[in-house]
Design a protein around this motif. Sequence first.
Motif, short mmCIF file in Angstrom:
data_model
loop_
_atom_site.label_atom_id
_atom_site.label_comp_id
_atom_site.label_asym_id
_atom_site.label_seq_id
_atom_site.Cartn_x
_atom_site.Cartn_y
_atom_site.Cartn_z
N MET A 18 24.20 14.51 -30.86
CA MET A 18 23.98 13.23 -30.19
C MET A 18 24.90 13.09 -28.99
SD MET A 18 22.21 10.32 -30.61
CE MET A 18 21.88 10.16 -32.37
N PRO A 19 24.37 12.67 -27.83
CA PRO A 19 25.25 12.43 -26.67
C PRO A 19 26.29 11.37 -27.02
CG PRO A 19 22.95 12.42 -26.01
CD PRO A 19 22.95 12.44 -27.51
N THR A 20 27.47 11.50 -26.46
CA THR A 20 28.55 10.54 -26.72
C THR A 20 28.96 9.86 -25.42
OG1 THR A 20 30.26 12.24 -26.44
CG2 THR A 20 29.42 11.85 -28.68
N PHE A 21 29.43 8.61 -25.57
CA PHE A 21 29.79 7.80 -24.40
C PHE A 21 31.12 7.10 -24.65
CE2 PHE A 21 25.14 7.93 -24.63
CZ PHE A 21 24.81 8.39 -23.37
N ARG A 22 31.82 6.83 -23.56
CA ARG A 22 33.05 6.06 -23.60
C ARG A 22 32.72 4.61 -23.22
NH1 ARG A 22 37.55 9.06 -23.98
NH2 ARG A 22 38.81 7.36 -23.16
N TRP A 23 33.60 3.70 -23.66
CA TRP A 23 33.38 2.29 -23.35
C TRP A 23 33.35 2.04 -21.85
CZ3 TRP A 23 31.12 -0.98 -26.13
CH2 TRP A 23 31.30 -1.04 -27.51
N GLU A 24 34.14 2.77 -21.11
CA GLU A 24 34.18 2.59 -19.66
C GLU A 24 32.81 2.77 -19.03
OE1 GLU A 24 36.62 4.35 -15.75
OE2 GLU A 24 36.84 5.29 -17.73
N GLU A 25 32.05 3.70 -19.56
CA GLU A 25 30.70 3.92 -19.03
C GLU A 25 29.72 2.89 -19.57
OE1 GLU A 25 27.23 7.40 -18.85
OE2 GLU A 25 29.17 7.80 -19.80
N ILE A 26 29.82 2.57 -20.84
CA ILE A 26 28.88 1.61 -21.47
C ILE A 26 28.98 0.25 -20.80
CG2 ILE A 26 28.37 0.38 -23.61
CD1 ILE A 26 29.36 2.91 -25.09
N GLN A 27 30.21 -0.18 -20.48
CA GLN A 27 30.40 -1.51 -19.92
C GLN A 27 29.81 -1.66 -18.52
OE1 GLN A 27 34.63 -1.99 -20.30
NE2 GLN A 27 34.54 -2.32 -22.53
N ARG A 83 15.64 -2.12 -37.83
CA ARG A 83 16.15 -0.82 -37.36
C ARG A 83 15.01 0.13 -36.98
NH1 ARG A 83 20.56 -1.66 -41.41
NH2 ARG A 83 22.50 -1.89 -40.19
N LYS A 84 13.81 -0.10 -37.49
CA LYS A 84 12.67 0.73 -37.10
C LYS A 84 12.37 0.58 -35.60
CE LYS A 84 10.41 0.51 -41.64
NZ LYS A 84 9.21 0.04 -42.38
N PHE A 85 12.58 -0.61 -35.09
CA PHE A 85 12.35 -0.85 -33.66
C PHE A 85 13.48 -0.30 -32.81
CE2 PHE A 85 9.91 -4.07 -35.88
CZ PHE A 85 8.71 -4.09 -35.18
N MET A 86 14.62 -0.05 -33.43
CA MET A 86 15.78 0.40 -32.68
C MET A 86 15.79 1.92 -32.45
SD MET A 86 18.53 -1.98 -34.70
CE MET A 86 19.95 -1.12 -34.04
N LYS A 87 15.13 2.67 -33.32
CA LYS A 87 15.19 4.12 -33.24
C LYS A 87 14.78 4.66 -31.87
CE LYS A 87 14.68 5.21 -38.15
NZ LYS A 87 13.84 5.85 -39.20
N PRO A 88 13.66 4.20 -31.26
CA PRO A 88 13.28 4.74 -29.95
C PRO A 88 14.25 4.38 -28.83
CG PRO A 88 11.42 3.65 -31.02
CD PRO A 88 12.64 3.27 -31.78
N LEU A 89 15.13 3.39 -29.08
CA LEU A 89 16.06 2.93 -28.06
C LEU A 89 17.39 3.66 -28.12
CD1 LEU A 89 15.46 -0.91 -28.57
CD2 LEU A 89 14.17 0.65 -27.10
N LEU A 90 17.60 4.45 -29.17
CA LEU A 90 18.87 5.13 -29.37
C LEU A 90 19.07 6.24 -28.34
CD1 LEU A 90 21.39 5.51 -31.19
CD2 LEU A 90 20.03 7.13 -32.54
N ILE A 91 20.21 6.21 -27.64
CA ILE A 91 20.47 7.23 -26.61
C ILE A 91 21.76 7.99 -26.88
CG2 ILE A 91 19.20 6.02 -24.79
CD1 ILE A 91 21.91 5.03 -23.72
N GLY A 92 22.54 7.57 -27.86
CA GLY A 92 23.79 8.28 -28.13
C GLY A 92 24.69 7.48 -29.04
N GLU A 93 25.95 7.84 -29.03
CA GLU A 93 26.92 7.14 -29.86
C GLU A 93 28.28 7.12 -29.16
OE1 GLU A 93 26.88 9.33 -33.45
OE2 GLU A 93 27.83 11.12 -32.60
N LEU A 94 29.17 6.30 -29.71
CA LEU A 94 30.52 6.25 -29.14
C LEU A 94 31.23 7.58 -29.36
CD1 LEU A 94 31.83 2.71 -30.23
CD2 LEU A 94 31.34 3.47 -27.91
N ALA A 95 32.01 7.97 -28.39
CA ALA A 95 32.83 9.18 -28.54
C ALA A 95 33.79 8.97 -29.71
CB ALA A 95 33.59 9.46 -27.25
#
Length: 444
Positions: A18-27, A83-95
Motif C-alpha cells: 500500500m502506498p504510504t503518505f505523511r501528514w505534510e502531504e495529506i494536509q 466501509r463497502k463504499f470506502m474501498k474504491p476511495l482507498l489510495i494508501g495509508e499513513l507512513a
Amino acid sequence: MGKGGNQGEGATEREAPMPTFRWEEIQKHNLRTDQWLVIDRKVYNITEWSHRHPGGHRVIGHYAGEDATDVFLAFHRNLDFVRKFMKPLLIGELAPEEPSQDHSKNSQITEDFRALRKTAEDMNLFKSSHLFFLLYLAHIIVMESIAWFTIFYFGNGWIPTVITAFVLATSQAQAGWLQHDYGHLSVYKKSTWNHIAHKFMIGHLKGASANWWNHRHFQHHAKPNIFHKDPDVNMLHVFVLGKWQPIEYGKKKLKYLPYNHQHEYFFLIGPPLLIPLYFQYQIITSMIVHRDWVDLAWAISYYARFFITYIPFYGVLGAIIFLNFIRFLESHWFVWVTQMNHIVMEIDQEPYRDWFSSQLVATCNVEQSFFNDWFSGHLNFQIEHHLFPTMPRHNLHKVAPLVRSLCAKHGIEYQQKPLLRALQDIIRSLRQSGQLWLDAYLHK
C-alpha cells in the motif's frame, strides 16, 4: 512508497504494498477540488465521491486533510455497510512513523475517548427503547388531537384559539426533538428505517425537509461553533459571536447593525423570526432548488392536513395567520433551547482539536430534571449528545458520569448549569461580544 517483492518460481502473484503518505502531504489536499482524509490510518481520496455523500458534501469536506476517524464512528450506525463504499476511495495509508493524529492533536485524549466509547457499547447504551419513542410519538399525537377538539368543542373564539395555538406549538416543538432523534439514526438499528421515519416525522408532522436538516445539522455536529463550517454560527451579519469575530468586525469598521445593542434586538429578530421567516423560506427554497420532490411531497402532506383541519374554523387567510402564530410561538422555544448550549461557548476559527476536546469547548449541559429533559428534548445533555450523536437520548444520562470522569482526568472543563442561568447566559454572551465589537470599532 513501497515496491512489490520479487516473485519466486511457482509463487502466487503478490499484491503491491500500500502506498504510504505523511501528514505534510495529506494536509495539502484540503481544497474543494482536492480532498483527502484519514480514517483508521487509511488514506481516502473523496474528491469525486463527496457530492454523493448521503450527509452532504460539506460535512465530509470539512475534514479534508485531517483524521476523520472519530467523526466517522460518531455519525454512522452500520460501519460494515459504510466501509463497502470506502474501498474504491482507498489510495494508501499513513507512513509507519507518522502519528495517527494530525495537527499535533492530543493522542492520549483520543485513545481514552475511544476506550470510553467501547465501554458505552459494552453497556448497550447505543441500544434504543422502542417503547420510549412510541410513547413520545403518542404524546405528540394526543396534543394534536386535543388542539383540534378544543376548537371543535369550544369554537374559534380568542381564548380557545390561543389555547390551541400553545398546544400546537408544544406539539411542534416536541415533534422537532423527535425528528432530531430519527435524523441522528438513534432509534432503529438499521439506518434505512431511521431515514424513512425521519422523512415522515419532519415532513408530515412539521412540514420541513429531511435533506435540508441533514445537510445543515451534520455540519454543525462535525465542526461545532467553527466559522465557515458550522452554519449555526453563520448569522448573516445580524449578530457577532464569540471573541474573535466581534474584534475582527470592529477592527475592519464593519457595522451592519449596532452590535453593542445585539443583546437587546435579539428579542425582536431572534426568537420571533427564525422559524416563521428564515427557516420557512430556506426550507421551501431548498426543496425546490435541489428538486427534493420526496421531501416536498411529505411537506405538502403536512400543509394539506393542517389546512383541511383548520380552514373550516378560520377560513383560508385565518388558517394561514393561525399557522404562522403557532410557528412564532415554537420559534421562541426552539431558539432559547438550542442557543443555551452553544452560543455561550467558544466560537472561533478552526483550532484543530481532537474530537473530544472540540465538542467540550463548544457545548455545555443543563441540569437534569424530568421537566428539563422534556422541555429540551434531552438536549440538556448536549455534551454527551455531541460526543455520541447516534446514542438514544434516554441513555445520555448513563454515559454522562463517564464523560465527566474523562474530563477530570485531562483537566477539561465540563460545564453544567441550571436552566434559568443557561438562558440568561445567552444574553450575557451577546452583550459581551457586542462590547468587544464596540471597543475594537472605536479604538483599534
